[in-house]
Design a protein around this motif. Structure first.
Motif, PDB file in Angstrom:
ATOM      1  N   ALA A   1       0.932  -1.327   0.213  1.00 16.62           N
ATOM      2  CA  ALA A   1      -0.101   0.058   0.125  1.00 16.62           C
ATOM      3  C   ALA A   1       0.922   1.327   0.067  1.00 16.62           C
ATOM      4  O   ALA A   1       0.497   2.286  -0.104  1.00 16.62           O
ATOM      5  CB  ALA A   1      -0.982  -0.138   1.342  1.00 16.62           C
TER       6      ALA A   1
ATOM      7  N   PRO B   1       3.475   7.507  -3.721  1.00 18.72           N
ATOM      8  CA  PRO B   1       2.744   7.648  -2.329  1.00 18.72           C
ATOM      9  C   PRO B   1       1.480   6.729  -2.435  1.00 18.72           C
ATOM     10  O   PRO B   1       0.921   6.566  -3.308  1.00 18.72           O
ATOM     11  CB  PRO B   1       2.482   9.032  -2.322  1.00 18.72           C
ATOM     12  N   PRO B   2       1.114   6.333  -1.050  1.00 16.66           N
ATOM     13  CA  PRO B   2      -0.208   5.582  -1.015  1.00 16.66           C
ATOM     14  C   PRO B   2      -1.447   5.998  -1.902  1.00 16.66           C
ATOM     15  O   PRO B   2      -2.184   5.508  -2.451  1.00 16.66           O
ATOM     16  CB  PRO B   2      -0.453   5.674   0.330  1.00 16.66           C
ATOM     17  N   GLU B   3      -1.651   7.396  -1.932  1.00 16.35           N
ATOM     18  CA  GLU B   3      -2.876   7.949  -2.532  1.00 16.35           C
ATOM     19  C   GLU B   3      -3.012   7.944  -3.847  1.00 16.35           C
ATOM     20  O   GLU B   3      -3.772   8.011  -4.568  1.00 16.35           O
ATOM     21  CB  GLU B   3      -3.107   9.449  -1.774  1.00 16.35           C
TER      22      GLU B   3
END
Lengths: 272, 349
Positions: B47, B68-70
């Motif tokens: 994730a 990045p996770p997003e």
């Protein structure tokens, strides 16, 4: 639970009953001290109280106290919130030292804090000179009062805020990240609203601490007089008769404000 | 396609070492391992909450190690669901679409649709703390699925539920996967869950991947003794292949010999036999099973619906209560344990 049932709960544990009786002496001590003064003033000397409550000098001084402490709290919130978040979320070398530094103002005598602040911020000092160039003077000014209040009250806010952020499960922010929230938005939409109650009560504590500060303030800013300084001044010049009415007025105003804030925070909590 | 290539990372007291596997589009991939094996950390690394010290993570074929996770478009469901306590069910589900800046009508439409699929529409005004475990689980799934993720990561999604709800939701996960076709990585320590749901299984022990295979292979042909122990192959015998004739190895396991279908030549081996593959009889009888081992029962223990019969030959068998009663299976009785040459599996030791 009814009061009766709650009492029975304590009665079943004789040790707790004994401890409650011993402990209540402390509570009584506080109540007695404050109520004795308030009742004496309001019942035996009501005219003196009314005179103080209508004296513009006294009102101005109390308002100044509330306002200066509000500014100090505002600064603590603006700079303390990010700090508290970092302390709650991350481990880093020297974290213990940072946490100890935050707590230092709680343990040093406040007159010492005042002298230290005065040395740092007086007109002749490097920082004092720099601030003077942008029109900010600390000696005998509002900013001196704010600086002293900030120094002694910031740790109350930072510690409460850190506990607040610690109480928010970091997984909530992680999930928010996977759902497309940047670090900032995860903080803004998840951590901040969930810790808000802690931040609010921390701010109230810091504000209260600021209002009650005397030792540090009197050294850096005797004038303009905040209420505790004014009360001290009146006590040294006019004894109890001169100082007590203002003391009672300050206490009543503080009570009213804090009860109001506590109640609004409780209401908020229930709504959540 | 999602792949981990030799991913290693340290967390002070725990490490992932050289973790590699790849998951095909639409696959239901289960990571199976005991508690503390590092399963959740693998998901959190996929994730993007940790950037691995070494190795790469590929999402849709692209190196996403530093994304990045997003920006990964991943759906994540934690064991404790991690629902936002200050938002209603509907607000929880809508969160992802709002973060992605979807138009209001799209948000409303998709949130409504996924809540119908997950059967939580009637709960939309409720706050998470007022929901049952199963309802929280559905909400968490809806919240993860509404953004139409490229991969759905499920961290022990059923372990916090009572047994009945767990079975229902397990079946539902299967149905959901069949209808939505979302690539799924599901972490669990529960073998039944893995067996029912997985297209393929990765067994992870102590931060290392020790076997990646289809369920039948993992359960019948474990790659090592530790995998065998973990997936319930109770009969692990040390033996030595004496000869191999026509693909059937004759193995000396101490006091007796067994025949096992294998291509291995002479040498030291481990023999694996699942306890449910062993048949017990009171008398010796003619059958196609190549192995019949006479022995004395030393212990009878109940294991939920089945009984485990342990014998002095080092073999254990699972039988039903009916068999225990009809055969009068009890300690010190003599029994004949038989299993086919194909029911056993050899690995070199």
């Amino acid at each position: 639970m009814t009061l009766d049932k709650r009492l029975r709960g304590v009665k079943r544990f004789p040790l707790s009953l004994l401890f409650s009786m011993v402990g209540s002496i402390l509570v009584l001590f506080t109540i007695l001290t404050l109520f004795n003064m308030i009742v004496q003033q309001l019942v035996l000397e009501p005219t003196g109280f009314v005179k103080a409550a209508t004296d513009p000098l006294v009102i101005e001084s109390i308002l100044l106290t509330l306002y200066a402490s509000f500014l100090a709290t505002l600064i603590a919130v603006i700079f303390g919130t990010p700090l508290a978040y970092v302390l709650a979320r991350h481990d880093f070398p020297g974290k213990n030292i940072v946490e100890s530094v935050i707590d230092v103002p709680v343990i040093i005598p406040h007159s010492v804090a005042g002298i230290a602040l005065y040395t740092l911020l007086m007109r002749r000092s490097v920082i004092g000179t720099a601030f003077q160039n942008i029109g900010v003077v600390f000696e005998d000014s509002l900013w001196g009062i704010v600086a002293a209040m900030l120094f002694v009250s910031a740790s109350f806010y930072i510690n409460a805020a850190r506990e607040g952020f610690q109480s928010v499960n970091p997984r909530l922010e992680r999930v928010a990240r996977t759902l497309g929230a940047s670090q900032w938005r995860a903080f803004h939409h998840i951590a901040l609203p969930l810790a808000l109650r802690h931040l609010f009560s921390g701010a109230i504590m810091a504000w209260a601490r600021g209002i009650s500060e005397f030792g540090a303030v009197i050294i850096i800013a005797f004038y303009p007089m905040i209420a505790p300084v004014l009360i001290f001044y009146k006590f040294t010049t006019g004894g109890l008769r001169g100082s007590q009415p203002i003391a009672v007025l300050l206490i009543l105003i503080c009570f009213a404000v804090f009860i109001g804030l506590r109640m609004s925070s409780k209401y908020w909590e229930r709504r959540q | 396609m999602i792949a981990l290539e030799q991913v290693s990372h340290d967390w002070g007291d725990f490490a992932l070492t050289d973790v590699s596997f790849s998951v095909a589009d639409g696959e239901y991939f289960v990571i199976l391992g005991p508690t503390g094996a590092g399963k959740t950390l693998i998901l959190e690394t996929i994730a993007g909450f940790y950037i691995p010290r070494e190795g790469h993570i590929l999402l849709k074929g692209d190196d996403a190690t530093h994304t990045p996770p997003e920006k990964r478009n991943i759906g994540f469901v934690y064991q404790d669901y991690a629902l936002f306590p200050h938002m209603t069910v509907e607000e929880n589900v809508a969160f992802g679409l709002k973060m992605h800046g979807s138009p209001k009508e799209t948000v409303e439409h998709r949130v409504q649709k996924i809540m119908e699929v997950m059967q939580i529409s009637h709960l939309k005004e409720r706050f998470p703390t007022t929901l049952s475990g199963g309802e929280q689980q559905r909400t968490a799934l809806a919240r993860a699925l509404v953004i139409d993720p490229d991969v759905l990561l499920l961290d022990e999604p059923l372990s916090a539920l009572d047994p009945r709800t767990r079975e229902n939701l397990r079946d539902e996960l299967k149905r959901l996967h069949q209808t939505q076709g979302t690539t799924t990585i599901h972490v669990t320590h529960d073998q039944t869950e893995a067996l029912v749901l997985a297209d393929r299984i990765a067994v992870i022990i102590d931060g290392r991947v020790v076997q990646v295979d289809v369920p039948s292979k993992v359960f019948n042909n474990p790659a090592s003794v530790e995998v065998a122990n973990f997936v319930g192959v109770e009969n692990v015998l040390k033996g030595r292949i004496l000869s191999n004739k026509d693909g059937v190895a004759r193995v000396d396991v101490g006091t007796y010999q067994v025949h096992v279908l294998s291509s291995l030549g002479e040498g030291d081996v481990h023999v694996f036999v699942r306890p449910e593959n062993i048949i017990l009889a009171k008398e010796k009888f003619q059958s196609s099973a190549r192995n019949v081992v006479e022995g004395q029962i030393i212990d009878v223990t109940q294991f939920g619906a089945v009984f485990r019969i342990s014998m002095d030959t080092g073999l254990s068998a699972f039988v039903t209560k009916q068999s225990v009663d009809e055969l009068g299976l009890q300690a010190r009785e003599t029994v004949y344990a038989s299993f086919k040459a194909t029911a056993a599996h050899l690995i070199k030791r």
